[in-house]
Enzyme design. Structure first.
Site, PDB file in Angstrom:
ATOM      1  N   ASP A   1       5.699   9.350   0.474  1.00 35.03           N
ATOM      2  CA  ASP A   1       4.530  10.125   0.921  1.00 35.03           C
ATOM      3  C   ASP A   1       4.315  11.269  -0.054  1.00 35.03           C
ATOM      4  O   ASP A   1       5.221  11.617  -0.809  1.00 35.03           O
ATOM      5  CB  ASP A   1       4.783  10.671   2.335  1.00 35.03           C
ATOM      6  CG  ASP A   1       3.497  11.011   3.076  1.00 35.03           C
ATOM      7  OD1 ASP A   1       3.084  10.223   3.948  1.00 35.03           O
ATOM      8  OD2 ASP A   1       2.881  12.063   2.761  1.00 35.03           O
TER       9      ASP A   1
ATOM     10  N   HIS B   1     -12.510  -5.928  10.063  1.00 35.36           N
ATOM     11  CA  HIS B   1     -11.780  -5.145  11.060  1.00 35.36           C
ATOM     12  C   HIS B   1     -12.680  -3.993  11.505  1.00 35.36           C
ATOM     13  O   HIS B   1     -12.553  -2.866  11.059  1.00 35.36           O
ATOM     14  CB  HIS B   1     -10.501  -4.614  10.394  1.00 35.36           C
ATOM     15  CG  HIS B   1      -9.571  -3.924  11.335  1.00 35.36           C
ATOM     16  ND1 HIS B   1      -9.254  -4.415  12.577  1.00 35.36           N
ATOM     17  CD2 HIS B   1      -8.856  -2.767  11.207  1.00 35.36           C
ATOM     18  CE1 HIS B   1      -8.386  -3.596  13.162  1.00 35.36           C
ATOM     19  NE2 HIS B   1      -8.142  -2.591  12.354  1.00 35.36           N
TER      20      HIS B   1
ATOM     21  N   ASN C   1     -10.626   7.670   1.862  1.00 26.76           N
ATOM     22  CA  ASN C   1      -9.449   6.823   1.657  1.00 26.76           C
ATOM     23  C   ASN C   1      -9.519   6.034   0.357  1.00 26.76           C
ATOM     24  O   ASN C   1      -8.493   5.625  -0.185  1.00 26.76           O
ATOM     25  CB  ASN C   1      -9.243   5.899   2.860  1.00 26.76           C
ATOM     26  CG  ASN C   1      -8.629   6.657   4.022  1.00 26.76           C
ATOM     27  OD1 ASN C   1      -8.146   7.769   3.855  1.00 26.76           O
ATOM     28  ND2 ASN C   1      -8.652   6.065   5.204  1.00 26.76           N
TER      29      ASN C   1
ATOM     30  N   ARG D   1     -14.281   3.300  11.544  1.00 26.86           N
ATOM     31  CA  ARG D   1     -13.363   3.112  10.407  1.00 26.86           C
ATOM     32  C   ARG D   1     -14.129   3.257   9.091  1.00 26.86           C
ATOM     33  O   ARG D   1     -13.606   3.762   8.109  1.00 26.86           O
ATOM     34  CB  ARG D   1     -12.715   1.726  10.471  1.00 26.86           C
ATOM     35  CG  ARG D   1     -11.801   1.538  11.662  1.00 26.86           C
ATOM     36  CD  ARG D   1     -11.183   0.152  11.653  1.00 26.86           C
ATOM     37  NE  ARG D   1     -10.349  -0.082  12.823  1.00 26.86           N
ATOM     38  CZ  ARG D   1     -10.772  -0.668  13.940  1.00 26.86           C
ATOM     39  NH1 ARG D   1     -12.011  -1.090  14.058  1.00 26.86           N
ATOM     40  NH2 ARG D   1      -9.951  -0.851  14.950  1.00 26.86           N
TER      41      ARG D   1
ATOM     42  N   GLY E   1       2.970   6.049   2.436  1.00 30.50           N
ATOM     43  CA  GLY E   1       2.398   6.724   3.605  1.00 30.50           C
ATOM     44  C   GLY E   1       3.448   6.718   4.707  1.00 30.50           C
ATOM     45  O   GLY E   1       3.724   5.678   5.301  1.00 30.50           O
ATOM     46  N   ALA E   2       4.051   7.892   4.924  1.00 31.07           N
ATOM     47  CA  ALA E   2       5.126   7.982   5.929  1.00 31.07           C
ATOM     48  C   ALA E   2       4.595   8.596   7.216  1.00 31.07           C
ATOM     49  O   ALA E   2       5.295   9.312   7.924  1.00 31.07           O
ATOM     50  CB  ALA E   2       6.282   8.805   5.370  1.00 31.07           C
ATOM     51  N   GLY E   3       3.329   8.339   7.494  1.00 30.09           N
ATOM     52  CA  GLY E   3       2.714   8.861   8.724  1.00 30.09           C
ATOM     53  C   GLY E   3       3.043   7.964   9.909  1.00 30.09           C
ATOM     54  O   GLY E   3       4.067   7.271   9.913  1.00 30.09           O
TER      55      GLY E   3
HETATM   56  N1  APR Z   1      -0.021   9.187  -1.430  1.00 32.93           N
HETATM   57  C1  APR Z   1       0.931   8.981  -0.485  1.00 32.93           C
HETATM   58  N2  APR Z   1       0.751   9.307   0.817  1.00 32.93           N
HETATM   59  C2  APR Z   1      -0.416   9.839   1.170  1.00 32.93           C
HETATM   60  C3  APR Z   1      -1.451  10.079   0.226  1.00 32.93           C
HETATM   61  C4  APR Z   1      -1.202   9.719  -1.121  1.00 32.93           C
HETATM   62  N3  APR Z   1      -2.114   9.911  -2.070  1.00 32.93           N
HETATM   63  N4  APR Z   1      -2.496  10.640   0.887  1.00 32.93           N
HETATM   64  C5  APR Z   1      -2.144  10.735   2.174  1.00 32.93           C
HETATM   65  N5  APR Z   1      -0.893  10.255   2.357  1.00 32.93           N
HETATM   66  C6  APR Z   1      -0.095  10.218   3.564  1.00 32.93           C
HETATM   67  C7  APR Z   1      -0.229  11.472   4.429  1.00 32.93           C
HETATM   68  O1  APR Z   1       0.530  12.536   3.895  1.00 32.93           O
HETATM   69  C8  APR Z   1       0.286  10.967   5.787  1.00 32.93           C
HETATM   70  O2  APR Z   1       1.666  11.224   5.938  1.00 32.93           O
HETATM   71  O3  APR Z   1      -0.513   9.166   4.436  1.00 32.93           O
HETATM   72  C9  APR Z   1       0.021   9.466   5.723  1.00 32.93           C
HETATM   73  C10 APR Z   1      -0.962   8.983   6.777  1.00 32.93           C
HETATM   74  O4  APR Z   1      -0.357   9.141   8.009  1.00 32.93           O
HETATM   75  P1  APR Z   1      -1.147   9.538   9.342  1.00 32.93           P
HETATM   76  O5  APR Z   1      -2.033  10.701   9.055  1.00 32.93           O
HETATM   77  O6  APR Z   1      -0.155   9.626  10.431  1.00 32.93           O
HETATM   78  O7  APR Z   1      -2.120   8.281   9.559  1.00 32.93           O
HETATM   79  P2  APR Z   1      -1.742   6.871  10.228  1.00 32.93           P
HETATM   80  O8  APR Z   1      -2.056   6.929  11.666  1.00 32.93           O
HETATM   81  O9  APR Z   1      -0.383   6.471   9.806  1.00 32.93           O
HETATM   82  O10 APR Z   1      -2.839   5.943   9.549  1.00 32.93           O
HETATM   83  C11 APR Z   1      -2.787   5.614   8.180  1.00 32.93           C
HETATM   84  O11 APR Z   1      -3.599   3.394   8.554  1.00 32.93           O
HETATM   85  O12 APR Z   1      -4.326   2.359  10.493  1.00 32.93           O
HETATM   86  C12 APR Z   1      -4.711   3.017   9.327  1.00 32.93           C
HETATM   87  O13 APR Z   1      -6.807   4.087   9.916  1.00 32.93           O
HETATM   88  C13 APR Z   1      -5.454   4.309   9.622  1.00 32.93           C
HETATM   89  O14 APR Z   1      -6.231   4.639   7.377  1.00 32.93           O
HETATM   90  C14 APR Z   1      -5.268   5.050   8.321  1.00 32.93           C
HETATM   91  C15 APR Z   1      -3.875   4.609   7.876  1.00 32.93           C
END
Ligand code: APR
Length: 308
Positions: free
Chosen positions: A33, A175, A95, A88, A9-11
């Site tokens: 990601d 949490h 998720n 959440r 997850g590179a978010g």
């Molecule tokens: N495999 C890999 N990456 C994925 C997948 C997957 N199957 N599905 C989604 N992603 C990636 C998305 O493409 C996105 O880049 O996960 C990333 C999530 O990033 P953001 O939308 O920016 O979310 P973020 O704020 O980083 O939160 C991620 O952490 O704190 C918790 O509640 C929050 O559940 C959330 C998680």
């Protein structure tokens, strides 16, 4: 030799966490990601910061789990963040699918890793990863209590005009709305908080802490907190990579500790190179214990929805 840490997850949370860990210089990092180009672009950007931060680490961005092979630690931060008005818990079924698939892949390529969960709802997702990975519980745990405690410490430090370093806080439980700040154990430079602030004031800070994530979601409108969650996660990675034996609140599967069995919930643990090396059982008052059990039951209800 440097450790290998993969972040799925590179978010916002995943990338921020990767950058913090990269600055430490103790681990090579793989950022993965599903979106093509996103992890590659962010990883390259981070790599180009290393001459400035004087950190000789490798940072790779990828969509291919092969690159994550033989990681020492895998942080799972893939998933959907909540929007204003959501709890959440509302994220559980969305998720769940992501965390299930990600955990399978992680385990396939890194059968000996430690998994640190960040995706929400945190406790349920940690329990899911534990179930899917079939790893022992010391190797699958979640980030929540450090963040919740950090929020409370921030508000207390602001209120008293003291350094955040002087404030110790202990937040247990799930949490979410049922988290359990143990006020009796909150201190400022060793002095109990209850001697420094009136009850009404403390209650207000507790309320703000419990709703701390929601406060940020409401301000951002798109997305949720990332800097504090990422910093908290990096602290857990530090403790494991550097074998610190640090006592930190983490989400862990309880097996009769605190009178709770078969569910993941936040309690203090000792974190070192083997992951959770000890679950610390604090002596709780009957009220505190009841609140923790109530919180654990709320997690159990959520876990039931996943039909594991
Ligand atoms: N495999 C890999 N990456 C994925 C997948 C997957 N199957 N599905 C989604 N992603 C990636 C998305 O493409 C996105 O880049 O996960 C990333 C999530 O990033 P953001 O939308 O920016 O979310 P973020 O704020 O980083 O939160 C991620 O952490 O704190 C918790 O509640 C929050 O559940 C959330 C998680």
């Amino acid at each position: 030799m440097r450790s290998k840490v993969s972040i799925i997850g590179a978010g916002n949370v995943g990338a921020t966490c990767a950058f913090r860990i990269a600055e430490k210089g103790y681990a090579d990092i793989v950022l993965l990601d599903i979106i093509e180009g996103l992890p590659q672009g962010k990883a390259l950007d981070m790599l180009e910061a290393t001459p400035v931060t004087e950190s000789d680490v490798k940072i790779i961005g990828t969509n291919d789990y092969q690159e994550t092979a033989n990681s020492d630690i895998v942080v799972i931060a893939s998933g959907v963040p909540r929007k204003p008005g959501m709890s959440r818990d509302d994220l559980v079924l969305t998720n769940m699918k992501i965390v299930q698939e990600v955990t399978r892949k992680v385990v396939q390529y890194s059968p000996n890793c430690i998994i640190i969960m960040v995706t929400n709802p945190l406790d349920a997702m940690t329990q899911l990863a534990l179930h899917v990975s079939k790893f022992p519980r010391n190797k699958v745990f979640g980030q929540s209590g450090i963040l919740d405690s950090a929020r409370f410490r921030t508000f207390v430090a602001q209120e008293l005009g003291v350094s955040v370093k002087d404030v110790f806080a202990c937040v247990l439980g799930g949490h979410g709305d049922t988290m359990v700040p143990i006020i009796r154990l909150c201190t400022v430079a060793g002095v109990p908080l209850t001697e420094l602030l009136p009850k009404e004031k403390i209650d207000g800070l507790v309320k703000r802490t419990v709703k701390g994530g929601g406060e940020i979601v409401n301000l951002l409108k798109t997305g949720s907190a990332c800097y504090a969650p990422a910093a908290a996660t990096a602290q857990m990675v530090d403790a494991v990579v550097l074998d610190k034996k640090e006592i930190l609140p983490c989400a862990v599967y309880l097996d009769r500790e605190y009178g709770i069995k078969g569910v993941v919930v936040g309690v203090p643990v000792k974190l070192g190179k083997n992951g959770i090396e000890q679950i610390i059982e604090l002596k709780l008052t009957p009220e505190e214990s009841a609140a923790l059990k109530k919180s654990a039951e709320a997690v159990r209800e959520l876990v039931k929805l996943m039909k594991l």
